[in-house]
Scaffold this motif. Structure first.
Motif, PDB file in Angstrom:
ATOM      1  N   ASP A   1       0.803  -1.220   0.000  1.00 33.16           N
ATOM      2  CA  ASP A   1       0.000   0.000   0.000  1.00 33.16           C
ATOM      3  C   ASP A   1       0.837   1.270   0.000  1.00 33.16           C
ATOM      4  O   ASP A   1       0.284   2.369   0.011  1.00 33.16           O
ATOM      5  CB  ASP A   1      -0.949   0.017   1.213  1.00 33.16           C
TER       6      ASP A   1
ATOM      7  N   LYS B   1       2.814   3.947  -1.870  1.00 32.79           N
ATOM      8  CA  LYS B   1       2.907   4.390  -3.261  1.00 32.79           C
ATOM      9  C   LYS B   1       3.716   5.677  -3.325  1.00 32.79           C
ATOM     10  O   LYS B   1       3.390   6.654  -2.649  1.00 32.79           O
ATOM     11  CB  LYS B   1       1.502   4.699  -3.822  1.00 32.79           C
TER      12      LYS B   1
ATOM     13  N   LEU C   1       2.693  13.557   1.103  1.00 35.77           N
ATOM     14  CA  LEU C   1       1.443  14.309   1.078  1.00 35.77           C
ATOM     15  C   LEU C   1       0.848  14.297   2.493  1.00 35.77           C
ATOM     16  O   LEU C   1       1.052  13.334   3.236  1.00 35.77           O
ATOM     17  CB  LEU C   1       0.465  13.693   0.080  1.00 35.77           C
ATOM     18  N   PRO C   2       0.109  15.329   2.846  1.00 35.66           N
ATOM     19  CA  PRO C   2      -0.382  15.421   4.232  1.00 35.66           C
ATOM     20  C   PRO C   2      -1.267  14.245   4.635  1.00 35.66           C
ATOM     21  O   PRO C   2      -1.255  13.824   5.779  1.00 35.66           O
ATOM     22  CB  PRO C   2      -1.159  16.740   4.256  1.00 35.66           C
ATOM     23  N   ARG C   3      -2.027  13.709   3.670  1.00 34.20           N
ATOM     24  CA  ARG C   3      -2.896  12.601   4.047  1.00 34.20           C
ATOM     25  C   ARG C   3      -2.409  11.275   3.469  1.00 34.20           C
ATOM     26  O   ARG C   3      -3.186  10.359   3.222  1.00 34.20           O
ATOM     27  CB  ARG C   3      -4.348  12.881   3.632  1.00 34.20           C
ATOM     28  N   ALA C   4      -1.106  11.138   3.279  1.00 32.00           N
ATOM     29  CA  ALA C   4      -0.541   9.859   2.875  1.00 32.00           C
ATOM     30  C   ALA C   4      -0.694   8.843   3.999  1.00 32.00           C
ATOM     31  O   ALA C   4      -0.770   7.643   3.763  1.00 32.00           O
ATOM     32  CB  ALA C   4       0.935  10.015   2.507  1.00 32.00           C
ATOM     33  N   THR C   5      -0.711   9.350   5.211  1.00 33.98           N
ATOM     34  CA  THR C   5      -0.732   8.491   6.393  1.00 33.98           C
ATOM     35  C   THR C   5      -2.140   8.393   6.964  1.00 33.98           C
ATOM     36  O   THR C   5      -3.045   9.094   6.550  1.00 33.98           O
ATOM     37  CB  THR C   5       0.202   9.078   7.458  1.00 33.98           C
ATOM     38  N   ASN C   6      -2.270   7.553   7.972  1.00 27.27           N
ATOM     39  CA  ASN C   6      -3.582   7.314   8.550  1.00 27.27           C
ATOM     40  C   ASN C   6      -4.157   8.548   9.225  1.00 27.27           C
ATOM     41  O   ASN C   6      -5.346   8.789   9.201  1.00 27.27           O
ATOM     42  CB  ASN C   6      -3.479   6.165   9.553  1.00 27.27           C
TER      43      ASN C   6
ATOM     44  N   ARG D   1      -3.851  12.760   9.257  1.00 25.13           N
ATOM     45  CA  ARG D   1      -3.330  13.863   8.461  1.00 25.13           C
ATOM     46  C   ARG D   1      -2.235  14.603   9.241  1.00 25.13           C
ATOM     47  O   ARG D   1      -2.389  14.859  10.433  1.00 25.13           O
ATOM     48  CB  ARG D   1      -4.454  14.843   8.130  1.00 25.13           C
TER      49      ARG D   1
ATOM     50  N   LEU E   1       2.609   9.317  -2.041  1.00 26.27           N
ATOM     51  CA  LEU E   1       1.175   9.571  -2.192  1.00 26.27           C
ATOM     52  C   LEU E   1       0.396   8.791  -1.141  1.00 26.27           C
ATOM     53  O   LEU E   1      -0.663   9.212  -0.700  1.00 26.27           O
ATOM     54  CB  LEU E   1       0.707   9.173  -3.596  1.00 26.27           C
ATOM     55  N   GLN E   2       0.915   7.642  -0.769  1.00 25.65           N
ATOM     56  CA  GLN E   2       0.275   6.817   0.259  1.00 25.65           C
ATOM     57  C   GLN E   2       1.378   6.083   1.006  1.00 25.65           C
ATOM     58  O   GLN E   2       2.326   5.603   0.383  1.00 25.65           O
ATOM     59  CB  GLN E   2      -0.691   5.832  -0.393  1.00 25.65           C
ATOM     60  N   ALA E   3       1.261   6.015   2.317  1.00 28.81           N
ATOM     61  CA  ALA E   3       2.356   5.487   3.131  1.00 28.81           C
ATOM     62  C   ALA E   3       1.904   4.299   3.957  1.00 28.81           C
ATOM     63  O   ALA E   3       0.910   4.384   4.671  1.00 28.81           O
ATOM     64  CB  ALA E   3       2.869   6.582   4.069  1.00 28.81           C
ATOM     65  N   ASP E   4       2.644   3.204   3.853  1.00 27.29           N
ATOM     66  CA  ASP E   4       2.385   2.046   4.703  1.00 27.29           C
ATOM     67  C   ASP E   4       3.692   1.337   5.020  1.00 27.29           C
ATOM     68  O   ASP E   4       3.830   0.132   4.815  1.00 27.29           O
ATOM     69  CB  ASP E   4       1.388   1.096   4.020  1.00 27.29           C
TER      70      ASP E   4
ATOM     71  N   TRP F   1      -9.545   6.650  -4.398  1.00 28.33           N
ATOM     72  CA  TRP F   1      -8.184   6.292  -4.795  1.00 28.33           C
ATOM     73  C   TRP F   1      -7.302   6.000  -3.583  1.00 28.33           C
ATOM     74  O   TRP F   1      -6.450   5.130  -3.615  1.00 28.33           O
ATOM     75  CB  TRP F   1      -7.562   7.426  -5.631  1.00 28.33           C
TER      76      TRP F   1
ATOM     77  N   GLN G   1      -6.241   5.550   2.710  1.00 25.07           N
ATOM     78  CA  GLN G   1      -6.052   6.145   4.038  1.00 25.07           C
ATOM     79  C   GLN G   1      -7.123   7.169   4.390  1.00 25.07           C
ATOM     80  O   GLN G   1      -7.554   7.255   5.533  1.00 25.07           O
ATOM     81  CB  GLN G   1      -4.675   6.843   4.103  1.00 25.07           C
TER      82      GLN G   1
ATOM     83  N   LEU H   1      -4.937  14.847  -6.929  1.00 25.77           N
ATOM     84  CA  LEU H   1      -5.381  13.907  -5.905  1.00 25.77           C
ATOM     85  C   LEU H   1      -6.056  14.701  -4.795  1.00 25.77           C
ATOM     86  O   LEU H   1      -5.438  15.550  -4.166  1.00 25.77           O
ATOM     87  CB  LEU H   1      -4.169  13.127  -5.351  1.00 25.77           C
TER      88      LEU H   1
ATOM     89  N   THR I   1      -8.042  14.542  -1.228  1.00 23.10           N
ATOM     90  CA  THR I   1      -8.374  13.695  -0.080  1.00 23.10           C
ATOM     91  C   THR I   1      -9.130  14.540   0.932  1.00 23.10           C
ATOM     92  O   THR I   1      -8.850  15.712   1.113  1.00 23.10           O
ATOM     93  CB  THR I   1      -7.115  13.120   0.603  1.00 23.10           C
TER      94      THR I   1
ATOM     95  N   SER J   1     -10.151  14.702   4.906  1.00 23.02           N
ATOM     96  CA  SER J   1      -9.871  14.143   6.236  1.00 23.02           C
ATOM     97  C   SER J   1     -10.956  14.591   7.200  1.00 23.02           C
ATOM     98  O   SER J   1     -11.171  15.783   7.396  1.00 23.02           O
ATOM     99  CB  SER J   1      -8.499  14.639   6.726  1.00 23.02           C
TER     100      SER J   1
ATOM    101  N   ASP K   1      -7.479  18.168   0.999  1.00 23.55           N
ATOM    102  CA  ASP K   1      -6.180  18.431   0.386  1.00 23.55           C
ATOM    103  C   ASP K   1      -6.256  18.164  -1.099  1.00 23.55           C
ATOM    104  O   ASP K   1      -6.680  17.080  -1.517  1.00 23.55           O
ATOM    105  CB  ASP K   1      -5.103  17.527   1.003  1.00 23.55           C
TER     106      ASP K   1
END
Lengths: 242, 242, 242, 242, 242, 242
Positions: free
Chosen positions: A36, A38, A68-73, A75, A121-124, D22, D25, D40, D42, D44, D117
């Protein structure tokens, strides 16, 4: 036997995808995913070098990492709004730059500059290792772009090797490869390993988050990491059509 | 046989001095020197913890590293005047903090905060490793100060071990311990090793500045580092009168 | 008769030490102490001047003052981390620069730049006056370094005089010389006096912190300050071996 | 008849895609594209409101816009590294926030906060209008998430309408809809129009980049914009499965 | 019939005064008031252009807007102390610059730079429109100054037209001209209109603060704005003695 | 006999005007001019004090000084845009605050805060002394406003005295009062004197810009300054209608 939450073997990577040329603007680019996680990696090629390097016949490669600020669970606040780049961001940007420079022959590159941007863009978990691995693909394409445009000499070999990176860690006493967030946050020891395609070390960063580790554990982690980097090297070659 | 510019053996530390209690203001302090590298380490003890940690019965340890503008051979601009802390400063501050926290039992410390400042007065290579080694001495004294004031429980053992750090590197193919600037700037591989007094690893950070390195070289470096940290552990004990 | 907490006479300086050449990196340096106040002064000599001054045959002298976070009894936040230099820091930096420039003949200095850094390692009142007094010693040595290197003309006299500074104040109606923190914080009037070695004023800054003061009190303070500066001038000469 | 470079009719949108959900999170998200422009978005969702709004029974909606450094044809410096957010970024963030708030009934939302965002991954004109259009989709999903979690009342109608936005402009005297960069940079007049799903204006921002415009031209642009927003409203409904 | 709090007709401006040449330092200046709103506009003329524009035979016009901290009913923090310029300030500065550039022929201006500063000394609604209107007067005088000094060609016509701006809005369903703060804060729709002396639009910025607006309302607002701008154009001509 | 460029006697002030109540927004205000120097001083009264002072029954008075970018002959960059407040601005803000606090009895003021803003609209030397002199008038009115509103006790005397300030200097060996820019820039010694209405010193800041000065010169400057402050005290009383 230890079972991982996602059913992987201890020495198995998460599903990895590399969308080469994702960006229509950059000279080289790759959207890479490790599970997950990206990361969009773009490589910007500029003919010429910063003033402090001019006239030495050498090129320059640097990297910037951001999330990105909301890449994580949850913000997080934008660093542009805080007005300063955080320590973690700085540290990872420097790591990516060093890793890439380790396989670039700046003489062969000539007086050209490559800036690699790695935007999560998305962090896991594993965002820095995915960044390095994807950045190599973007870099390779941008160098070829420079060659086509005549900025890089026809027979020059600016890339001496490929470069990839992976995380390893010890969870509940068991060494594992490629940790997602859920494992990473529980790891007693956390290590990032950067290796060349030919299997040599470029960077080894191990940290005891919990109990200190001994030489035997270190050796196990290094072995897992070498396996993971070798697997990524294959995927990079496929993505680059080599 | 390889001779080093300063006549040292390959596995020999530079002259190390630790002036414990150098500051009359801080709760713990040490002016540490590794050869011409001089770092003033102060530990500030505050009863209570940051708001986000309150009520959990745990303490907090953090560190900040900085260099005086003319610590180095060429004057560098102050980060306060630039208006931002550089990547290198951030990275080393985080490293020192992690290293110290590895030997602190925050439950035993209780709701108390320790801020360790490591200010490099003069720099000649190894400033981060000297900082960690000196910071431990300042930290140990500040914790004892807190115990005397009644902020730390009488029988509590907030320090689970001691911590020390040293640099190692490969110059012209030869692994060496504790690099001064003149060696560090020529090293093909540069590694910082942080170890507990009992000989376990807390942090291993190796970087290929020139050619990538292999497992055999890595093993040699780790061994040299372990030797250096053991020597520093003895000096720390002497400084603390133990 | 008034007795001071530390047993000094009203017109007596605290013990003053000047460790000339403390830094092995800077072209001139001095670690100066006024009692428990300790300031590291380094002078950086650069051949050439800032662009806006180029081509006028004149040199440039400037100064920067700062305090380590734990120089004082309570730790203060680093200005590099706040991202801005505070008003007090700016004000003192400007004062030190003006004081030094008052005794420098910039024509005789030639197109050379001197940056004097005054970093307070420990603070107990009088940090700005100790900084000016120590900075002069560092400056004098850096100019001689420039002469030896051939950047300053052999017979040039860039220093027209020496410069020293001291604080004076009125506590409980009694004028006193060289106030440590405990006196300074209680002073009704606080004055900093900067004088040349030949006994003329370069800067007089008097502030009523409590009751306003009259001409008679002002005259007493000026007399005390002149005595203190004369004593410091002797110590500076000794330090410089003249 | 005027032919556009990409063969579109004057009142035709570029191909629009909306990848709802997309991000794995965020509580709501959409990757929207207007031709080569990709944003993109998002949303929150946080239960509770900023302190200054607490206790009034009303929610809060705000937005932040930013561009990746290599979203454009030439790489631009990161705002986090410049240490300040540029005027254009600020202006667009404020515009998006106002546009969304125009269709949110904050009483019905209750004391909940939504931060939207909009990060431009690739830019080819119309980034602000794509952002508003995509943000609405992310917002709608995040509100439903809040309803499922019980933070928003079951029968509350926090959204009074939908919202979409499009650019129009006059190129060589001809009004056109939805300008890509190549058209936008040549436009004499440039206008952004934000409208509700029910066809009312929320924001009209027209600027003469070249010659000033008259009422007749303004009317033509408004008509084109209304057509474009109506088309986008249909696409938003489809994306949301309504 | 609707009566306004200050007794004005719906299409009537507040009392407007323009003190041309208020500043003895600037090349052009005007202290303009729209009722209680007072803005000091100064135009600074510099021969030459920024480096990025050099050698193209064209001039440059830019503007900066700011408010004194106590221009408003409640004191606001200085942006210099916050360390960053707010979004609103940026947005208005950009608007003023665009408005002025719409009537400047930069070729005729030649390689000269004009910086217009609009500092709000007192604010009561309409500060951006008063700024644009006053800025034009300051600009016109500064250009004449440049002509007298020989920096602008004798027969050049750098100003193609005059420029003025006014706010309009809908309060309780009634469109009105030139809103003071008390009306502006209650407006459902708020619009700023910038027009040339010859009656063409340069900028139209309408925002629904409450209910969205329809085409009929938009037309009414545009008509009111055109009337207000025409009235201001007369006052500008009188101030400039034309 | 020395003749001054503007025909004044050596001990004569420039024409001074004080427009009390210039601002309709602030609780107290004055537009003061010393010749061509014009400063807008506003005093903002807030019931309550900063958190760190709460509960002590004492008030707080602080000041901020700034210059419009084109107050001077050459435009200077805005500090808001530089992102930091300069040393000179900080220093003068602190000076004004100290000067005002010297005549305020914070116990009598009660838990109220006064922020005095001194914004230089036009600068021709003496901006800091005009600021202090005007700030006192604004302060006095704001305190009376607070008394009328019931925030200050009916019989309280928060002002123990009045305060005024003037510059003096030595030009070509001759001491003179109230220097405009043309004199100030040539002065060998420059001094700012802040005195109470009853003729006592609150601040004396003398700086040798050229040759150091002796006690006799200092005495002459102090006498001139006392004369100037006494003249300003009369003008302040007239402005306040006392």
């Amino acid at each position: 036997m230890t079972t991982r939450a996602d059913g992987r073997a201890l020495d198995q990577l998460r599903p990895v995808t590399i969308e080469r040329g994702w960006s229509s603007q950059a000279e080289g680019s790759a959207l890479i995913s490790f599970g997950d996680t990206k990361v969009l990696c773009t490589a910007s090629f500029t003919n010429g070098v910063p003033r402090w390097l001019a006239g030495q016949g050498k090129g320059w490669v640097t990297a910037e990492y951001a999330m990105l600020p909301r890449a994580t669970n949850e913000r997080s606040q934008r660093e542009s709004i805080k007005g300063r780049v955080g320590g973690r961001t700085h540290e990872i940007s420097r790591l990516i730059g060093r890793a890439l420079r380790a396989v670039v022959d700046t003489k062969a590159l000539g007086e050209n500059t490559l800036v690699i941007d790695c935007d999560v863009l998305q962090a896991d978990g594993g965002t820095r290792t995915a960044s390095i691995t994807g950045a190599y693909v973007a870099l390779a394409d941008a160098i070829e772009w420079g060659r086509e445009k005549g900025f890089v000499a026809k027979k020059a070999q600016p890339l001496s090797d490929s470069i990839a990176a992976i995380s390893v860690g010890i969870i509940d006493g068991t060494p594992m490869l490629d940790l997602p967030y859920v494992e990473d946050s529980r790891a007693e020891t956390d290590m990032n390993i950067v290796m060349t395609g030919s299997g040599k070390f470029v960077e080894v960063q191990g940290t005891a988050e919990g109990a200190p580790f001994d030489k035997a554990e270190l050796d196990q982690l290094l072995e897992l990491g070498a396996k993971g980097c070798a697997d990524l090297t294959v995927l990079q070659r496929e993505a680059l059509g080599r």
